[in-house]
Design a protein around this motif. Sequence first.
Motif, mmCIF file in Angstrom:
data_model
loop_
_atom_site.group_PDB
_atom_site.id
_atom_site.type_symbol
_atom_site.label_atom_id
_atom_site.label_comp_id
_atom_site.label_asym_id
_atom_site.label_seq_id
_atom_site.Cartn_x
_atom_site.Cartn_y
_atom_site.Cartn_z
ATOM 1 N N VAL A 420 8.985 -6.145 7.875
ATOM 2 C CA VAL A 420 8.869 -5.213 9.000
ATOM 3 C C VAL A 420 10.182 -4.474 9.212
ATOM 4 N N ARG A 421 11.311 -5.173 9.097
ATOM 5 C CA ARG A 421 12.620 -4.512 9.238
ATOM 6 C C ARG A 421 12.807 -3.457 8.159
ATOM 7 N N GLU A 422 12.457 -3.813 6.918
ATOM 8 C CA GLU A 422 12.601 -2.855 5.822
ATOM 9 C C GLU A 422 11.716 -1.633 6.058
ATOM 10 N N HIS A 423 10.503 -1.871 6.508
ATOM 11 C CA HIS A 423 9.590 -0.756 6.768
ATOM 12 C C HIS A 423 10.121 0.143 7.883
ATOM 13 N N ASP A 424 10.577 -0.461 8.978
ATOM 14 C CA ASP A 424 11.068 0.335 10.101
ATOM 15 C C ASP A 424 12.308 1.130 9.722
ATOM 16 N N GLY A 425 13.147 0.545 8.850
ATOM 17 C CA GLY A 425 14.327 1.278 8.402
ATOM 18 C C GLY A 425 13.968 2.463 7.528
ATOM 19 N N ALA A 426 12.926 2.306 6.721
ATOM 20 C CA ALA A 426 12.546 3.392 5.817
ATOM 21 C C ALA A 426 11.662 4.429 6.498
ATOM 22 N N ALA A 427 10.956 4.034 7.554
ATOM 23 C CA ALA A 427 10.038 4.968 8.235
ATOM 24 C C ALA A 427 10.208 4.822 9.739
ATOM 25 N N PRO A 428 11.282 5.389 10.304
ATOM 26 C CA PRO A 428 11.540 5.208 11.732
ATOM 27 C C PRO A 428 10.467 5.793 12.630
ATOM 28 N N LEU A 429 9.728 6.799 12.142
ATOM 29 C CA LEU A 429 8.670 7.378 12.954
ATOM 30 C C LEU A 429 7.340 6.641 12.792
ATOM 31 N N ASP A 430 7.333 5.603 11.953
ATOM 32 C CA ASP A 430 6.102 4.848 11.689
ATOM 33 C C ASP A 430 6.395 3.359 11.820
ATOM 34 N N PRO A 431 6.760 2.918 13.027
ATOM 35 C CA PRO A 431 7.197 1.525 13.187
ATOM 36 C C PRO A 431 6.059 0.540 12.970
ATOM 37 N N GLY A 432 6.422 -0.608 12.448
ATOM 38 C CA GLY A 432 5.453 -1.658 12.234
ATOM 39 C C GLY A 432 4.665 -1.493 10.955
ATOM 40 N N VAL A 433 4.027 -2.585 10.538
ATOM 41 C CA VAL A 433 3.241 -2.624 9.305
ATOM 42 C C VAL A 433 1.824 -3.048 9.663
ATOM 43 N N PRO A 434 0.796 -2.355 9.173
ATOM 44 C CA PRO A 434 -0.591 -2.813 9.421
ATOM 45 C C PRO A 434 -0.767 -4.252 8.964
ATOM 46 N N THR A 435 -1.499 -5.034 9.755
ATOM 47 C CA THR A 435 -1.646 -6.453 9.415
ATOM 48 C C THR A 435 -2.287 -6.639 8.044
ATOM 49 N N ALA A 436 -3.218 -5.766 7.665
ATOM 50 C CA ALA A 436 -3.857 -5.911 6.352
ATOM 51 C C ALA A 436 -2.838 -5.724 5.239
ATOM 52 N N ALA A 437 -1.947 -4.733 5.404
ATOM 53 C CA ALA A 437 -0.921 -4.497 4.384
ATOM 54 C C ALA A 437 0.067 -5.654 4.334
ATOM 55 N N PRO A 445 -4.397 -14.686 4.070
ATOM 56 C CA PRO A 445 -5.499 -14.042 4.799
ATOM 57 C C PRO A 445 -4.960 -13.384 6.078
ATOM 58 N N GLU A 446 -5.576 -12.287 6.462
ATOM 59 C CA GLU A 446 -5.099 -11.544 7.634
ATOM 60 C C GLU A 446 -5.084 -12.389 8.907
ATOM 61 N N PRO A 447 -6.127 -13.233 9.172
ATOM 62 C CA PRO A 447 -6.049 -14.067 10.378
ATOM 63 C C PRO A 447 -4.846 -15.003 10.369
ATOM 64 N N ALA A 448 -4.471 -15.504 9.182
ATOM 65 C CA ALA A 448 -3.313 -16.398 9.107
ATOM 66 C C ALA A 448 -2.032 -15.651 9.439
ATOM 67 N N VAL A 449 -1.918 -14.393 9.011
ATOM 68 C CA VAL A 449 -0.723 -13.612 9.327
ATOM 69 C C VAL A 449 -0.596 -13.434 10.833
ATOM 70 N N ARG A 450 -1.689 -13.128 11.488
ATOM 71 C CA ARG A 450 -1.634 -12.956 12.938
ATOM 72 C C ARG A 450 -1.230 -14.254 13.633
ATOM 73 N N ALA A 451 -1.683 -15.403 13.087
ATOM 74 C CA ALA A 451 -1.394 -16.684 13.737
ATOM 75 C C ALA A 451 0.056 -17.120 13.571
ATOM 76 N N LEU A 452 0.721 -16.705 12.503
ATOM 77 C CA LEU A 452 2.076 -17.205 12.255
ATOM 78 C C LEU A 452 3.172 -16.276 12.771
ATOM 79 N N LEU A 453 2.798 -15.159 13.393
ATOM 80 C CA LEU A 453 3.816 -14.242 13.912
ATOM 81 C C LEU A 453 4.638 -14.913 15.007
ATOM 82 N N ARG A 454 5.942 -14.752 14.916
ATOM 83 C CA ARG A 454 6.853 -15.335 15.897
ATOM 84 C C ARG A 454 7.841 -14.269 16.338
ATOM 85 N N PRO A 455 8.417 -14.408 17.553
ATOM 86 C CA PRO A 455 9.428 -13.439 17.982
ATOM 87 C C PRO A 455 10.538 -13.336 16.930
#
Length: 592
Positions: A420-437, A445-455
């Motif tokens: 996410v940091r790399e993406h935000d640095g390369a695309a400041p006008l497009d913050p964040g990464v789609p969960t599927a990507a 699996p996408e549900p697992a990615v959502r479950a493991l997100l931490r601050p």
Amino acid sequence: MHVVVTAGHVDHGKSTLVRALTGTDPDRLPEEHRRGLTIELGYAWTTLPGTGEVAFVDVPGHERFVPTTLAGIGPVPVALLVVAADDPWMPQAAEHLAALDALEVSHAVVAVTRSDLADPRPAVARAGAEVARTSLAGAPVVPVSARAGAGLGELRAALIAVLDRIPGQDPDADVRLWVDRRFTVKGAGTVVTGTLPAGRVAAGRKLTHPGGTVRVRAVQSLGREVAEATGVARVALNVTGDVDGLERGTPLLTPGAWWQAGVVDVRLRAVRGAEHPPERPILHVGATAVAVHHRPLGEDGATWLARLSLDRPLPLRVGDRALLRDPGDRALWGVTVLDPAPPELRRRGAGGRRAAVLRGVDGRPDPAGEIARREVVTTSFLRRIGTPTTDPAAIGVLAGNVVVSPERADRAAADAERLVREHDGAAPLDPGVPTAALADRLCLPEPAVRALLRPPLQLRDGRVTSDQRATGLPERVEAALSALDADFAVAPFVAPTADRLRELGLDEPALAAAARAGRVLRPAPGVVLAADADQRALTELAALPQPFTTSEARAQLGTSRRAVLPLLDHLDRQRLTRRLPDDRREVRGPGG
């Protein structure tokens, strides 16, 4: 019910002893009576005081019928080993004992038959010594004469004592019934028999097998029809449906509950003959036999770790006991299934590395260990391989049916933050990464990615963003928005033209970023309004007589139809206004 399998050399009196105990002749074929030996599996039953019903599976003792013998021994937890007082220790007795040892059968009684024809003490001593070196160590050895009736009381008492120590089986366990006979009954159709080790079968229940699905029309146990039978039990099932292919060795299964294993990692223990199995031995499990390819992986003390590739898949679980047999020299090895769904071995040295992993596996169900080794599994998969868990969230990160090991979750969370940091640095006008990507990048699996997100990561509108990301927009965008704010100060409900947006340098990415940051309102593509235009419009529209028309709204707001139509639709979607059947609208009151 209890089920006991006989074992022992040909013509040592197994069938005669079963007949004396039950009053029923287990030999059912004319050829068996003509030749005086058991050819097929035989069955008889009786009731023992305080213990209840006991079924006996009588197996052939002749060396030519070893596969049939093993089909009878495989599913049964208790053995009655029969040796004759008037014969020396014989080869088939040794082979049957080795098979029981390979399967780690520990509940048994040894009967020394024909004790009226010879002094039984030498045979008792020899049988006791042979049994002491196996999993049957400690089994009582009882001299008996089936024809004279001597010792039958003592044998029944020994059987009762052994059977009373057998732990109960789970009636709600998944069914795996290995068919050991199939025949046709006039007026009923196809009937199959087998030993049910656990679980329950009942009329109306559906069971699957490699050739399809059958429905149980009726259940018989010990010669009488019953509503249902629970393991351990001898059962006969009248089945209908996909009956083609039902034969000895066919497994009947609870639908969807079993992993079909084509490759298994196992622990081997030599019990008879050669130390190492050949490349192409026979695997005997339950009442079936299948040729396998044997690949050694490494030693582990007195045992060997190996990979078996089966000629056809079988329903196997962690901890299953089986045996390998060399059809050439009759050598036997005990098999414990460690992993019925192992990873592929692709690179050089992979076998040795796999052996290092398996040295810590003992064949007992270990959900935490399975999750740690596999890193990402489903709870249904854990059940199918025999390692179910009642609390997967306690030993991993749970997302629906998916469990991720704590170690894998920690790595994935760190990798997600980096991506996410790399993406935000390369695309400041497009913050964040789609969960599927992000799930694709993390191989999760996408549900697992959502479950493991931490601050500092968080999920916003289907994208994973960092709350540590600078909230400001690039300077050029801020400058353009300041100019746009000046326009809105004069006319907050007038959407700037495409030429004006182009003049300010506000392209689509910049406008999308501004909308996400809450700096503008975009009620429709190509329409940009002040960020608070909806709330300010609501105040203006509330001053109109209710309900109002689109033209009245446009005049009140001092804007064009290009802007007012999407703005009104936006207010409808936000449930701030209500559109009536005649296309007029009214402002909703409190509570809408």
